[in-house]
Design a protein around this motif. Structure first.
Motif, short mmCIF file in Angstrom:
data_model
loop_
_atom_site.label_atom_id
_atom_site.label_comp_id
_atom_site.label_asym_id
_atom_site.label_seq_id
_atom_site.Cartn_x
_atom_site.Cartn_y
_atom_site.Cartn_z
N GLU A 106 -5.40 -0.88 43.53
CA GLU A 106 -5.02 -1.39 42.21
C GLU A 106 -5.97 -2.44 41.62
N HIS A 107 -7.17 -2.58 42.16
CA HIS A 107 -8.12 -3.54 41.58
C HIS A 107 -8.95 -2.86 40.50
N ARG A 108 -8.30 -2.44 39.43
CA ARG A 108 -9.00 -1.73 38.35
C ARG A 108 -9.95 -2.63 37.58
N SER A 109 -9.68 -3.94 37.59
CA SER A 109 -10.51 -4.85 36.80
C SER A 109 -11.78 -5.25 37.54
N LEU A 110 -11.91 -4.85 38.80
CA LEU A 110 -13.06 -5.24 39.61
C LEU A 110 -13.85 -4.00 40.01
N ASP A 111 -15.13 -4.03 39.76
CA ASP A 111 -16.01 -2.94 40.16
C ASP A 111 -16.46 -3.20 41.60
N LEU A 112 -15.85 -2.49 42.56
CA LEU A 112 -16.22 -2.68 43.96
C LEU A 112 -17.63 -2.20 44.24
N GLY A 113 -18.20 -1.44 43.33
CA GLY A 113 -19.58 -1.02 43.49
C GLY A 113 -20.56 -2.16 43.30
N LEU A 114 -20.10 -3.28 42.74
CA LEU A 114 -20.99 -4.42 42.50
C LEU A 114 -20.85 -5.53 43.52
N VAL A 115 -19.89 -5.42 44.44
CA VAL A 115 -19.74 -6.46 45.46
C VAL A 115 -20.76 -6.25 46.57
N ASN A 116 -20.88 -7.20 47.47
CA ASN A 116 -21.84 -7.11 48.55
C ASN A 116 -21.54 -5.90 49.43
N GLN A 117 -22.37 -4.88 49.31
CA GLN A 117 -22.13 -3.61 50.02
C GLN A 117 -22.32 -3.73 51.52
N SER A 118 -23.16 -4.66 51.95
CA SER A 118 -23.39 -4.84 53.38
C SER A 118 -22.11 -5.34 54.06
N PHE A 119 -21.50 -6.38 53.50
CA PHE A 119 -20.27 -6.91 54.08
C PHE A 119 -19.14 -5.89 54.00
N LEU A 120 -18.99 -5.25 52.84
CA LEU A 120 -17.92 -4.27 52.68
C LEU A 120 -18.12 -3.10 53.64
N GLY A 121 -19.34 -2.64 53.80
CA GLY A 121 -19.63 -1.55 54.73
C GLY A 121 -19.32 -1.92 56.17
N ASP A 122 -19.71 -3.13 56.57
CA ASP A 122 -19.42 -3.58 57.93
C ASP A 122 -17.91 -3.70 58.17
N ILE A 123 -17.19 -4.19 57.16
CA ILE A 123 -15.74 -4.35 57.29
C ILE A 123 -15.08 -2.99 57.47
N VAL A 124 -15.37 -2.04 56.59
CA VAL A 124 -14.69 -0.73 56.66
C VAL A 124 -15.09 0.05 57.91
N SER A 125 -16.24 -0.24 58.48
CA SER A 125 -16.67 0.50 59.67
C SER A 125 -15.81 0.19 60.89
N ASN A 126 -15.02 -0.87 60.84
CA ASN A 126 -14.19 -1.26 61.98
C ASN A 126 -12.70 -1.09 61.74
N LEU A 127 -12.31 -0.52 60.61
CA LEU A 127 -10.89 -0.44 60.26
C LEU A 127 -10.26 0.88 60.67
N SER A 128 -8.94 0.83 60.87
CA SER A 128 -8.20 2.06 61.14
C SER A 128 -7.42 2.52 59.91
N HIS A 129 -7.17 1.62 58.96
CA HIS A 129 -6.42 1.96 57.73
C HIS A 129 -7.10 1.27 56.54
N ILE A 130 -7.41 2.07 55.52
CA ILE A 130 -8.07 1.55 54.32
C ILE A 130 -7.37 2.12 53.09
N ASN A 131 -7.12 1.25 52.12
CA ASN A 131 -6.56 1.71 50.84
C ASN A 131 -7.51 1.29 49.73
N PHE A 132 -8.17 2.26 49.13
CA PHE A 132 -9.03 2.04 47.97
C PHE A 132 -8.39 2.64 46.71
N SER A 133 -7.11 2.98 46.75
CA SER A 133 -6.49 3.67 45.62
C SER A 133 -6.66 2.89 44.32
N SER A 134 -6.97 3.61 43.27
CA SER A 134 -7.13 3.05 41.92
C SER A 134 -8.20 1.97 41.82
#
Length: 179
Positions: A106-134
């Protein structure tokens, strides 16, 4: 008359109270804050910040007490700009070693494509559940993040209402096969 109890006993008491009560206990005294900040107390907490002040959320997530948390829900955050979200992701990346679930939905007002991709990539690489909906992604960077997901760890991923047109079909195929 003194009501002194050893820290170990206070820790046992604090283990039996709810997260909101634990937050209040931490405000009672410096001793309670020290004991109440023990990482083991927070590791099973479902953290769902509702603070509209981005700097407060960023500072809170930088505290060591959250080092062992497993569940983080970012859906109720106020409006964050990309720089603030990148700072928050940096704290999560550096401090939250046992994170298993994260909800960005539900973070429609934020472009996740513009955040630090290195940190986001490292975070998601260790998760078992991710919600990117909307969520919103510019320049097809969702492809980069999805390719970082560890297929051995991931159990659920929610991409409802995410534009997947620019995602490499091989990445989507491998995620679908794993599901």
């Amino acid at each position: 008359m003194s009501l002194y109890l050893p820290d170990e006993l206070w820790l046992k008491i604090f283990q039996s109270i709810s997260v909101p009560d634990l937050c209040n206990v931490n405000l009672v005294s410096t001793d309670f804050n020290r004991i109440g900040s023990e990482q083991t107390l927070w590791e099973n907490a479902k953290i769902r910040p509702r603070i509209d002040y981005s700097q407060d959320v960023i500072e809170t997530m930088g505290q060591t007490r959250f080092g062992n948390m497993k569940w983080l829900d970012l859906t109720l955050l106020g409006v964050f700009n990309c720089f603030e979200m990148s700072m928050l992701l940096e704290h999560i990346h550096n401090n939250c070693r046992t994170l298993e679930k994260i909800n960005f939905g539900e973070h429609r007002s934020l472009d996740l494509g513009l955040v630090n991709q290195s940190f986001l990539g490292d975070i998601v690489s260790n998760l078992s559940h991710i919600n990117f909906s909307s969520t919103w992604w510019s320049d097809g960077l969702i492809d980069t993040i999805l390719s970082r997901i560890n297929l051995e760890k991931i159990l659920t991923i929610d991409l409802t209402y995410v534009n997947l047109c620019e995602v490499n079909h091989e990445v989507l195929t491998s995620l679908a096969r794993h599901a």
